[in-house]
Write an enzyme that holds these catalytic residues in place. Sequence first.
Site, PDB file in Angstrom:
ATOM      1  N   HIS A  15      -9.621  -8.879   6.668  1.00 37.87           N
ATOM      2  CA  HIS A  15      -8.790  -7.678   6.529  1.00 37.87           C
ATOM      3  C   HIS A  15      -8.150  -7.604   5.137  1.00 37.87           C
ATOM      4  O   HIS A  15      -7.401  -8.499   4.771  1.00 37.87           O
ATOM      5  CB  HIS A  15      -7.711  -7.764   7.623  1.00 37.87           C
ATOM      6  CG  HIS A  15      -6.740  -6.652   7.671  1.00 37.87           C
ATOM      7  ND1 HIS A  15      -5.386  -6.842   7.551  1.00 37.87           N
ATOM      8  CD2 HIS A  15      -6.915  -5.325   7.855  1.00 37.87           C
ATOM      9  CE1 HIS A  15      -4.769  -5.684   7.666  1.00 37.87           C
ATOM     10  NE2 HIS A  15      -5.670  -4.747   7.850  1.00 37.87           N
ATOM     11  N   GLU A  42     -13.191  -5.942   4.989  1.00 41.78           N
ATOM     12  CA  GLU A  42     -12.531  -4.655   5.213  1.00 41.78           C
ATOM     13  C   GLU A  42     -11.741  -4.270   3.971  1.00 41.78           C
ATOM     14  O   GLU A  42     -11.007  -5.107   3.412  1.00 41.78           O
ATOM     15  CB  GLU A  42     -11.582  -4.751   6.420  1.00 41.78           C
ATOM     16  CG  GLU A  42     -11.073  -3.401   6.906  1.00 41.78           C
ATOM     17  CD  GLU A  42      -9.645  -3.037   6.520  1.00 41.78           C
ATOM     18  OE1 GLU A  42      -9.178  -1.962   6.897  1.00 41.78           O
ATOM     19  OE2 GLU A  42      -8.980  -3.823   5.812  1.00 41.78           O
ATOM     20  N   ASP A  44      -9.533  -0.766   2.006  1.00 42.21           N
ATOM     21  CA  ASP A  44      -8.910   0.554   2.196  1.00 42.21           C
ATOM     22  C   ASP A  44      -9.135   1.377   0.938  1.00 42.21           C
ATOM     23  O   ASP A  44      -9.013   0.849  -0.176  1.00 42.21           O
ATOM     24  CB  ASP A  44      -7.396   0.396   2.410  1.00 42.21           C
ATOM     25  CG  ASP A  44      -7.074  -0.480   3.599  1.00 42.21           C
ATOM     26  OD1 ASP A  44      -7.305  -0.036   4.731  1.00 42.21           O
ATOM     27  OD2 ASP A  44      -6.604  -1.620   3.392  1.00 42.21           O
ATOM     28  N   HIS A  57      -4.154  -0.109   0.173  1.00 37.27           N
ATOM     29  CA  HIS A  57      -3.820   0.269   1.546  1.00 37.27           C
ATOM     30  C   HIS A  57      -2.855   1.446   1.627  1.00 37.27           C
ATOM     31  O   HIS A  57      -3.108   2.442   2.299  1.00 37.27           O
ATOM     32  CB  HIS A  57      -3.220  -0.935   2.286  1.00 37.27           C
ATOM     33  CG  HIS A  57      -2.818  -0.604   3.682  1.00 37.27           C
ATOM     34  ND1 HIS A  57      -1.567  -0.107   3.999  1.00 37.27           N
ATOM     35  CD2 HIS A  57      -3.499  -0.672   4.839  1.00 37.27           C
ATOM     36  CE1 HIS A  57      -1.512   0.117   5.303  1.00 37.27           C
ATOM     37  NE2 HIS A  57      -2.659  -0.219   5.837  1.00 37.27           N
ATOM     38  N   GLU A 116     -12.372   1.534   5.086  1.00 42.83           N
ATOM     39  CA  GLU A 116     -11.423   2.431   5.764  1.00 42.83           C
ATOM     40  C   GLU A 116     -10.979   3.526   4.802  1.00 42.83           C
ATOM     41  O   GLU A 116     -10.419   3.245   3.735  1.00 42.83           O
ATOM     42  CB  GLU A 116     -10.183   1.670   6.272  1.00 42.83           C
ATOM     43  CG  GLU A 116      -9.295   2.682   6.999  1.00 42.83           C
ATOM     44  CD  GLU A 116      -7.994   2.132   7.558  1.00 42.83           C
ATOM     45  OE1 GLU A 116      -7.794   0.901   7.619  1.00 42.83           O
ATOM     46  OE2 GLU A 116      -7.161   2.979   7.921  1.00 42.83           O
TER      47      GLU A 116
HETATM   48  O1  G3P Z   1      -9.419  -2.095   9.736  1.00 42.26           O
HETATM   49  C1  G3P Z   1      -8.410  -1.571  10.497  1.00 42.26           C
HETATM   50  C2  G3P Z   1      -7.036  -1.878  10.028  1.00 42.26           C
HETATM   51  O2  G3P Z   1      -7.058  -2.250   8.695  1.00 42.26           O
HETATM   52  C3  G3P Z   1      -6.159  -0.697  10.242  1.00 42.26           C
HETATM   53  O3  G3P Z   1      -4.832  -0.940   9.902  1.00 42.26           O
HETATM   54  O4  G3P Z   1      -2.927  -0.490   8.480  1.00 42.26           O
HETATM   55  O5  G3P Z   1      -4.218  -2.549   8.123  1.00 42.26           O
HETATM   56  O6  G3P Z   1      -5.175  -0.358   7.499  1.00 42.26           O
HETATM   57  P1  G3P Z   1      -4.262  -1.087   8.439  1.00 42.26           P
HETATM   58 CA    CA Z   2      -7.297  -1.007   6.751  1.00 49.15          CA
END
Ligand code: G3P
Ligand code: CA
Length: 247
Positions: A15, A42, A44, A57, A116
């Site tokens: 993440h 992952e 953002d 993020h 994301e």
């Molecule tokens: O991959 C899903 C997760 O990252 C969603 O929450 O706030 O960490 O982007 P957040």
């Molecule tokens: Ca995310």
Amino acid sequence: MKLARPSKAFKVIAHRGLSQQYPENTKRAYQAALSQHIDMLEIDLHMTKDGVLVGIHDDTIDRTSNGKGAIKELTLEALRSFNFSRQSDFAENVSIMTFDEILTLCKNYSKTLLIEVKKPKNYPNIGEQIIQKLKNHAFPTNRVIIQSFDQTFIQQMAEIVPYMHYGVLISKRKYWLKQPTFSEIAKYADYVNPNYQLINKKFIARAHAVGLKIMPYTVNDSQTAKKLIQLGVDGVITDIPDEIFKL
Ligand code: G3P
Ligand code: CA
């Protein structure tokens, strides 16, 4: 240490990179994650004032850098002048990464990129730009999943670019406001990725019944991960990928 996973098909997703050890969504965090035995990275994405896709993020730089302001109000050049290591004690000066740079980095590793898209409504054509960048880098389609909390965005993307893999993120708030129709989501997405607290046998049965895979976020303790694995999730999005391998 022998690394193992609950099953061959089970996916471990880092993440925001290896974000417990390095500043999240930065080259160091991505690189460290990619060098591990993870399956997916992952990231953002937001877009700068001058239309450049960047890995971050929040929609502002306030929490993660020594600067202030909204991404959509700052040019890439302005963003480059800030240090993005605020969230950790990391000594080095860390720059924000563009999506181009992220793709160049990721191409050297055989991991899947879980992208994301944050606030797609804020950024007209962000979906098209992502697809164009993936094409420019000849990034393998089978190593990309595009996900968002914005279900309509994902649905539209799937109509325009049906060959890509997609995921719908489900927050607790959204779930309790209006429970998702899994059969509808399954028409355009491959994954339904909820807050891990929403997972129970019923959730899993309903999603699996229509062929959706489930990769909950953000699973940051081993006991919770163990329970979710026993319930039958297909992967976990986590800040502690190495702990998951020890289960
Ligand atoms: O991959 C899903 C997760 O990252 C969603 O929450 O706030 O960490 O982007 P957040
Ligand atoms: Ca995310």
